[in-house]
Each structure stands twice: as C-alpha cells, then as structure tokens.
Design an enzyme around this catalytic site. Structure first.
Site, mmCIF file in Angstrom:
data_model
loop_
_atom_site.group_PDB
_atom_site.id
_atom_site.type_symbol
_atom_site.label_atom_id
_atom_site.label_comp_id
_atom_site.label_asym_id
_atom_site.label_seq_id
_atom_site.Cartn_x
_atom_site.Cartn_y
_atom_site.Cartn_z
ATOM 1 C CE LYS A 97 -2.901 10.876 2.950
ATOM 2 N NZ LYS A 97 -3.741 10.288 1.881
ATOM 3 C CB THR A 117 -10.066 5.295 -2.095
ATOM 4 O OG1 THR A 117 -9.825 5.598 -0.716
ATOM 5 C CG2 THR A 117 -9.310 4.041 -2.490
ATOM 6 C CE LYS A 162 -13.916 6.976 -0.057
ATOM 7 N NZ LYS A 162 -13.226 7.253 1.228
ATOM 8 C CG HIS A 172 -2.115 -0.793 1.131
ATOM 9 N ND1 HIS A 172 -3.287 -0.338 0.588
ATOM 10 C CD2 HIS A 172 -2.350 -2.069 1.475
ATOM 11 C CE1 HIS A 172 -4.194 -1.295 0.621
ATOM 12 N NE2 HIS A 172 -3.646 -2.368 1.153
ATOM 13 C CE LYS A 232 -6.275 14.190 -0.031
ATOM 14 N NZ LYS A 232 -6.294 12.910 -0.714
ATOM 15 N NE ARG A 233 -5.002 10.103 10.164
ATOM 16 C CZ ARG A 233 -4.784 9.113 11.014
ATOM 17 N NH1 ARG A 233 -5.590 8.062 11.025
ATOM 18 N NH2 ARG A 233 -3.785 9.145 11.872
HETATM 19 C C1 PLP Z 1 -11.942 7.474 1.560
HETATM 20 C C2 PLP Z 1 -11.511 7.849 2.921
HETATM 21 C C3 PLP Z 1 -10.148 8.034 3.201
HETATM 22 C C4 PLP Z 1 -9.079 7.939 2.141
HETATM 23 O O1 PLP Z 1 -8.892 9.233 1.570
HETATM 24 P P1 PLP Z 1 -7.640 9.548 0.626
HETATM 25 O O2 PLP Z 1 -7.958 10.916 0.098
HETATM 26 O O3 PLP Z 1 -7.639 8.515 -0.447
HETATM 27 O O4 PLP Z 1 -6.434 9.518 1.485
HETATM 28 C C5 PLP Z 1 -9.796 8.385 4.488
HETATM 29 N N1 PLP Z 1 -10.720 8.532 5.469
HETATM 30 C C6 PLP Z 1 -12.033 8.371 5.231
HETATM 31 C C7 PLP Z 1 -13.005 8.582 6.339
HETATM 32 C C8 PLP Z 1 -12.477 8.019 3.958
HETATM 33 O O5 PLP Z 1 -13.782 7.836 3.741
#
Ligand code: PLP
Length: 804
Positions: free
Chosen positions: A528, A630, A634, A334, A522-523
C-alpha cells in the site's frame, strides 16, 4: 415511524430491570444499552416476519470469518428513518443523542477491507429485501486497539463486549454441537438484526460463540482441583476468543483452523436444519433452495464439510453429492499477493478433523484423474492439485468445489484470468466472473455526512438516491453552478472543522482547517506504500527548508493504519512516519505550511469522521497489487479526488469520474511486469539526489528508531532486498518522482477553489456505480439466483386478504 411513548416507557423499564437505575442515575453506557434495546423491541415483529417469509424460497448465506460492523446505533436509526424522532424523545428526557452514539464500542470483528465489505453487503441485502443471512464468529475480542507510545504501535485487547451488546439476541435453543477429533464443543448462535434502509425487512447476521458442553466438572471441583474443573470450559471458549489480527497474510495456526471449522460446521448444520424444516423434499433439491457464498478462502472447509454430511449422514452417492455441493457454493477471491493464499498443513488438518481430511483427499484424487483424462501434463496437474507438498491449497479447493469464482474489481478479475488462476480459467472459463466491490451509501454518506446528504436530497427533491445511488448523476448539471459549488465547499469546511476538533480532543494536535487535508487511511502494508507517502512528505519538507518563500498551499498529511502485531516492517513504517511528524510539526521555521498527523486506532467510527473531511484521497499501491480497495470509493462518495496509481478499483473510479478530475501517476501493471526482472532501485537512488536524501534519513541519524534496527532494515529492504525478496519489491523508488510531480499538480489545481470544487463534485456525482446495492444486485442475479422478497406490512396484508 416509532411509537414515542412506548420507546420512552421501554427505556425507563430496561434501565430499571437491567441496572436498577433511572434516567437520572444511569451512566451513559446504561442509557445507550437501554435505548438500543428499546429500538429492538420495536422491530422484533418485522424481524421475525422477515425470517419466516425467507423460509419459503431460495436463500443465500454469506460465510465470512470477518464482519467489520462498526457502530450500529446511528446507522439503524438512519435506516429506520427514525433518527430525528429518537433524538426528540431523548431530548425530552434530557439525553444527548450524540453522547449515546459515542458510548457505543465499535464491533471490530474484522481487519480491514474484506470484513468491511461483508458488513456493507449485509446492509445492501436488507435494503434490497433479499433473503440473505450472514454467518460468522462472535469474537470476544475484536481487532486490537492501537496506541502510540514514543511513536511505536502498542496493541491492547479489545474487550468490546464487556458492558454487553444490546443488538445481539442469544438463541441458546438453536445451539449445535461441533466435533473435532478429540474435543466436542457447543456453538451458540447470537443473532444481530440487519436493518435495511426504508424497508420493513430485517435480515440476520448470525454469529457463533464457542461454549463447553459441560461448563464445570463438579467432581474435580469437589476434589479441590479448581483449575482442572474449568479446563474444558476455557479450552472451548478459546475458539471464539480473539480475531486474528493478520491482514491478508495467513498463519497456519491450529487455533485459527479450529475457528474456521467451528463457524463453518455450525453454519452448515444450521442451514441444513432449516432446509429440512422448510421446503425439503429430498436433498436432490438442496442447491435450488440454498446458495452459499465463501468470502475468501477462510470458510472454504465448508465444501468438504457439506460433502461429508451428504455422503456419510444422508447416504448420498458421491457423484451426486459432488454435483449438489458444487452447485451450492461460490467463492470470492480477494488477493493477488501469493503470501496471502491460504494453505494448511495436511498433518494439522488430519489431526483436527480427520474425516474432513479424507474427503479432501478424495476430492483431490478426483480432480487429478479428471485433469489426466483431459490430457493435462503431470506438471500442470501438479500446479493445480489441492494437496501438494504436504499442504492443502484452499484456493484450489474453492475453485474446484464451486460453480463461480469472482474477483472484486475489473482489473483484479483480469489478473486472475490471465495470470494467477490462468490454468483454472482455461479449464472452467464459464466459472469466472467479476463483481466490482462497493460501499453502502447509508453509512458512508447518509450517516457520516448528514450535511452533504441533506444538500443532495434538497437538490434532487427526494431522498430516493440513498437507495438508488445512480441518481447522483442528475446532479451533474450543477457542476458549473457557482452557488451550488460554494455551498458544497462550505460543507467540506464544516466536516474539516469537525474532524479538527476530534483530532484535537483525541490526538491533542491542532490542525489548520484551511490546509489541504491529504489523507491515507488503510491497513499498514508494504504494497500500500505508506512509505512512498512518507518519503514524498520529507522531500517537500526539505524543499520548504531550502526555499522558505516557496508558494504552496498549506497541507495536513493525515495517516491512519494498524499494523499486524507481528509485521516488523509495517511497525517500522509507523515509527518512521511518527518521527517525521515530530520533526516537521516541531519545526517553527516552516511555519505550519505542512503538518503530519498519524491518528491512533483507525477503525470504522474514526473512518466516518475522516472520509467526509478529506480534500485528497491517497491510493498509491503498487500497480497490480491492490485487488480493489473500498476506501477509495468512500472518499469519492464524499466528493474527494483520488491521487493514485492505476490499480484495483481506482481504474474504474477514473473511468466513471474522468481522468481530468483525478490524479493518476506511476508505473502501470504492464510496465511493472516489463521491468521487474531487471529492476535496480539504486539506479534511481544514485541518479536523483532528492531520492537519496530521503531514503538515507533511514540510516543517517536524522531519525531515531529507539535502537530497534527497524529503520536500517527498511533501508536494506529498499536497496539490497532480503532473503525472500528483491530490492524495493514494491517499486517505491520507481514511482517517487512521479508522485512528487502529481502532488505539485494537486497544489496547482487546488489554488483555483471553484475549479477544485468542480472536480470534487464530478467525483461525487459519478460515484453511483460504487454502491454495494449495485454489487449485491449482481451477486443476487448472476450468482445466487435469489429474488427480492419484501415482507408485507399489516395494512397491506389486510388488503391482500380482503382482495382474496
Ligand atoms: C473501508 C475500510 C478499510 C478498507 O480500506 P482500503 O483503503 O480499501 O484498504 C479498512 N478499514 C476500515 C476501518 C474501513 O472503513
């Protein structure tokens, strides 16, 4: 279909026997519990039937230390196709379904993308009728809850199980004993139903909880040694007490290793026990009936554990055991961040699970001699060995002990093959595959954006797209259709209005729904680059101050992110963004042209409100650093263009949706590679006053970090570097000007609302590839070799019987 009368009776009965209350007297948590249990009652037969039908053939098992499930209630109703029915039952007894949904705590058993991927995968496995079981840990405390106090992140324990969890069924009889060198504990399984969309099949997520073998020492209690009497209990329960809140960077802590071995050993025992019950002739066929997927390196101790059982308990010859083991496991990588590659101290391992450690030594020795025979140099062998410098490298163990290693996006897999795992790829080219990540369209569209889902169903005259997302392509013909686009814009505005109301209620901030919703969620991680976003906002603010009449569309910058509690810099960035928000939101002179909101406690249920309301998706990681992402998918699925770098799955998103419908900027991986050795961020800092101006707000007194030194440390990291890295190692200053320019292009494009809507539409209709149904079909065919197994429903069974 549900039996409405039965459901109503169930609710009343459960309220009575569980809480001694009635519909009139019950509180909302009790009602949520009773309705959920009532739903479980109606599915339990199909659940059992699914479990049984899977026993007859090859099954796959998904081992993951994290499952970021979020809420179950609404999703289960959507997947069962009973949302409207249940709402009408609840209406009749004066229960508001929205309140029930809101009463559910998120199951936050994961940190971010990796855990959410596992959750989306389970949804797709069930929907595709695939015999796949998830295995993980039932953490008593999930990912911490986040609050801001004076702009600083403050963490709170997440006691999500305090009112019970109606979706889990405890299977105490199927408990197993797990042995550590000086401790034995009981692993107790809790099964959660995974309800597929429009199918009778119900899969299982089995989560293990640690319990003491003996809860209580009566003798000690009798001697009034009360603490000692429960010592064993506390020590055992600590194992599944709390999710480690580190996102990607791994910490070698004994308790974490205990967690890993605990859930892995329990799962392997369970898999073997079931195998012996079902199609077992001898262990020679084990891998013909069982496939085990390792989600990152966290469960990789499963490889030596299975070897240990085959060799020690089943008396199998080593070589044969190795063949079977290797043919059973596959591993998903990952990350490319080197600090995230898991390594364990040999002494720690040996102290905790000595026999497993011996097995690893033997595997390592075998690897070394195989490489030697192949003529590898000592240097090269050293680089690949599993044990090196007193550490166990879990990624090496994973690749060597499995038949397939996969990356999670095309670019990521290329990087693995050509750089990170180059030696391994040259040794075993046939073991490497790509499996581009995805998201489930059930939660991330059908559930969270019912308005848009309804419109799609209407246009396609079918809701089949929810199970076959590639059907969205058929909507391409509407990309110039003004009435369709106008309705689409209307829905976006509705979702923005709903989010605004939620933000008002939970953050007490009013936002303008006519502004561009620019969202980065995101985290929090340096790679990032939330800091790049922050600088760009400040730059825009200063421009607006200098040119009060500058014509730009109003924008609301929305952030959501948790920082690992020990990640000082990430917490500094949160404080910095909150300071920027305070400055800008309180400056009357810019007249609400821009606003900054950092929402608290970003999590799955909040995400469900944010993605549908976004106008732009911010995906600005340093090229080559984000394995996939991911969140980007979304946004796309909800019709939102990406402003992003050429990284991770962004590459495939623009390949599908078109360059012209997204906003790609910044250094590509090749450029980063080329400049990285001689990169000097001061060249940018000294040359461009706009850069200097924003970067220096970290030290010139514009903002106050409460005396923590956080801002100064960030400034240093950018311009001087630190003992462990060079200055600006994520190339923020390199990409800064390009980021401001691409955002100007967004402004321009947004001004033509119909053209903008067309870009959004193009993203939506081309998002089909990013369904986890596609991803999981590929795992099933190309890695697991398992078959779709729909259970027969009764009427079909009768028909089959009469035909026989
Ligand atoms: C989809 C999702 C992530 C992943 O987000 P990235 O932008 O791909 O890092 C992290 N936390 C939550 C709550 C999510 O739904």
């Amino acid at each position: 279909m549900i039996n409405k009368t039965e459901l109503k009776k169930s609710i009343e009965r459960i309220l009575k026997v569980e809480f001694m209350s009635t519909i009139k007297t019950a509180c909302i948590e009790e009602k949520y519990y009773a309705v959920s249990k009532g739903i479980i009652e109606q599915i339990i037969d199909n659940w059992q039937k699914s479990t049984e039908s899977y026993r007859r053939q090859k099954q796959a098992f998904y081992l993951s230390a994290e499952f970021l499930m979020g809420r179950a209630f609404g999703n289960n109703l959507i997947n069962l196709g009973i949302y409207d029915d249940v709402r009408s039952v609840l209406d009749e007894i004066q229960i508001d379904i929205n309140e029930i949904e809101a009463a559910e705590e998120d199951a936050g058993l994961g940190n971010g993308g990796l855990g959410r991927l596992a959750a989306c995968f389970l949804d797709s496995c069930a929907t595709l009728n695939l015999p796949v079981t998830g295995y993980g840990i039932l953490y008593k405390y999930g990912i911490f809850k986040q609050k801001f106090i004076e702009g600083f992140q403050v963490e709170e324990g997440d006691s999500w199980l305090k009112d019970g969890y109606p979706w889990a069924v405890k299977k105490a009889k199927e408990s197993v004993i797990i042995e550590f060198s000086n401790e034995r504990v009981k692993a107790v399984p809790f099964d959660i139903p995974i309800i597929g969309h429009a199918t009778k099949n119900i899969n299982t997520l089995r989560l293990w909880q640690a319990e003491p073998i003996r809860a209580f020492d009566f003798q000690l209690f009798n001697d009034q040694k009360y603490n000692e009497a429960v010592e064993e209990k506390n020590k055992a329960e600590d194992i599944s007490k709390v999710l480690y809140p580190n996102d990607s960077d791994d910490r070698g802590k004994t308790l974490r290793l205990k967690q890993q071995y605990f859930f892995v050993a329990a799962s392997i025992k369970d898999i073997i026990k079931n195998y012996k019950m079902r199609c077992y002739k001898s262990f020679d066929d084990f891998n013909l009936y069982n496939a085990i997927q390792l989600n990152d390196t966290h469960p990789v101790v499963a490889i030596p554990e299975l070897m240990r059982i085959l060799v020690d308990d089943e008396k199998m010859e080593w070589q044969k055991a190795w063949e079977i083991t290797r043919n059973t496991f596959s591993y998903t990588n990952h990350t490319i961040l080197s600090e995230a590659l898991e390594q364990w101290d040999c002494q720690l391992f040996k102290g905790l699970i000595p026999r497993v450690y011996e097995v690893i030594i033997k595997i390592d020795t075998q690897l070394a001699s195989e490489l030697k025979i192949k003529g590898y140099s000592d240097d090269k062998i050293q680089g690949m060995r599993i044990i090196e410098d007193g550490k166990i490298r879990m990624a090496s163990l994973a690749i060597y002990g499995s038949h397939t290693t996969n990356g999670v996006a095309a670019l990521h897999t290329d990087i693995l093959k050509e750089k990170e795992l180059k030696d391994w790829y040259q040794l075993y080219p046939e073991r490497f595959q790509n499996k581009t990540n995805g998201i489930t369209p059930r939660r991330w569209l059908a559930l969270c954006n019912k308005e848009l889902a309804e419109m799609i169903t209407e246009l396609l005259k079918s809701d089949q797209w929810i199970r076959d997302l590639s059907m969205l392509k058929e909507l391409d013909k509407y990309s110039e259709d003004e009435s369709v686009l106008k309705r689409f814009i209307c829905i976006k505005n509705q979702k923005k209005q709903q989010l605004a109301e939620y933000i008002k209620a939970y953050e007490n901030i009013e936002i303008n729904i006519d502004s561009i919703f620019d969202i980065q969620i995101k985290r929090l991680h340096e790679y990032k680059r939330q800091l790049l976003n922050a600088f760009q906002i400040l730059d825009l603010y200063y421009k607006l101050k200098e040119n009060p009449h500058m014509e730009v569309p109003a924008r609301t910058f929305i952030f959501g992110a948790k920082a690992a509690p020990g990640y000082f810099r990430a917490k500094g960035i949160i404080k910095y963004i909150n300071e920027i928000a305070r400055l800008i939101n309180n400056d009357k002179s810019i007249n609400e042209k821009i606003k900054v909101v950092f929402i608290q406690n970003y999590r799955v249920s909040y995400a469900e409100r944010l993605f549908p309301a976004a106008d732009v998706s911010i995906q600005i990681s340093t090229a080559g650093k984000e394995a996939s992402g991911t969140g980007n998918m979304k946004f796309m699925l909800n019709g939102t263009p990406t402003v992003g770098t050429y990284d991770g799955a962004n590459v495939e998103i623009v390949e599908e949706a078109g360059d012209e419908n997204n906003f790609i900027f910044g250094a590509r991986m090749e450029e980063i590679e080329a400049i990285k050795d001689n990169y000097n961020p001061k060249d940018y800092y000294n040359k461009e006053p706009r850069i200097k101006r924003v970067v220096d707000t970290l030290i010139d007194g514009t903002f106050d970090d409460g005396g923590t030194g956080m801002f100064k440390e960030l400034h240093n990291a950018l311009l001087e570097g630190a003992s462990w890295h060079k200055a600006d190692n994520y190339f923020i200053l390199r990409d800064f000007m390009e980021y401001t320019k691409v955002q100007e292009k967004v402004d321009e494009a947004y001004n033509n609302r119909l053209e903008w809507a067309k870009k959004c539409w193009k993203n939506l209709v081309n998002s089909g590839k990013f369904s986890t149904d596609r991803t999981i079909s590929q795992y099933a065919e190309e890695i697991w070799n398992i078959k779709h197994t729909p259970i027969l429903i009764e009427s079909e069974e009768r028909r089959v019987k009469s035909e026989e």
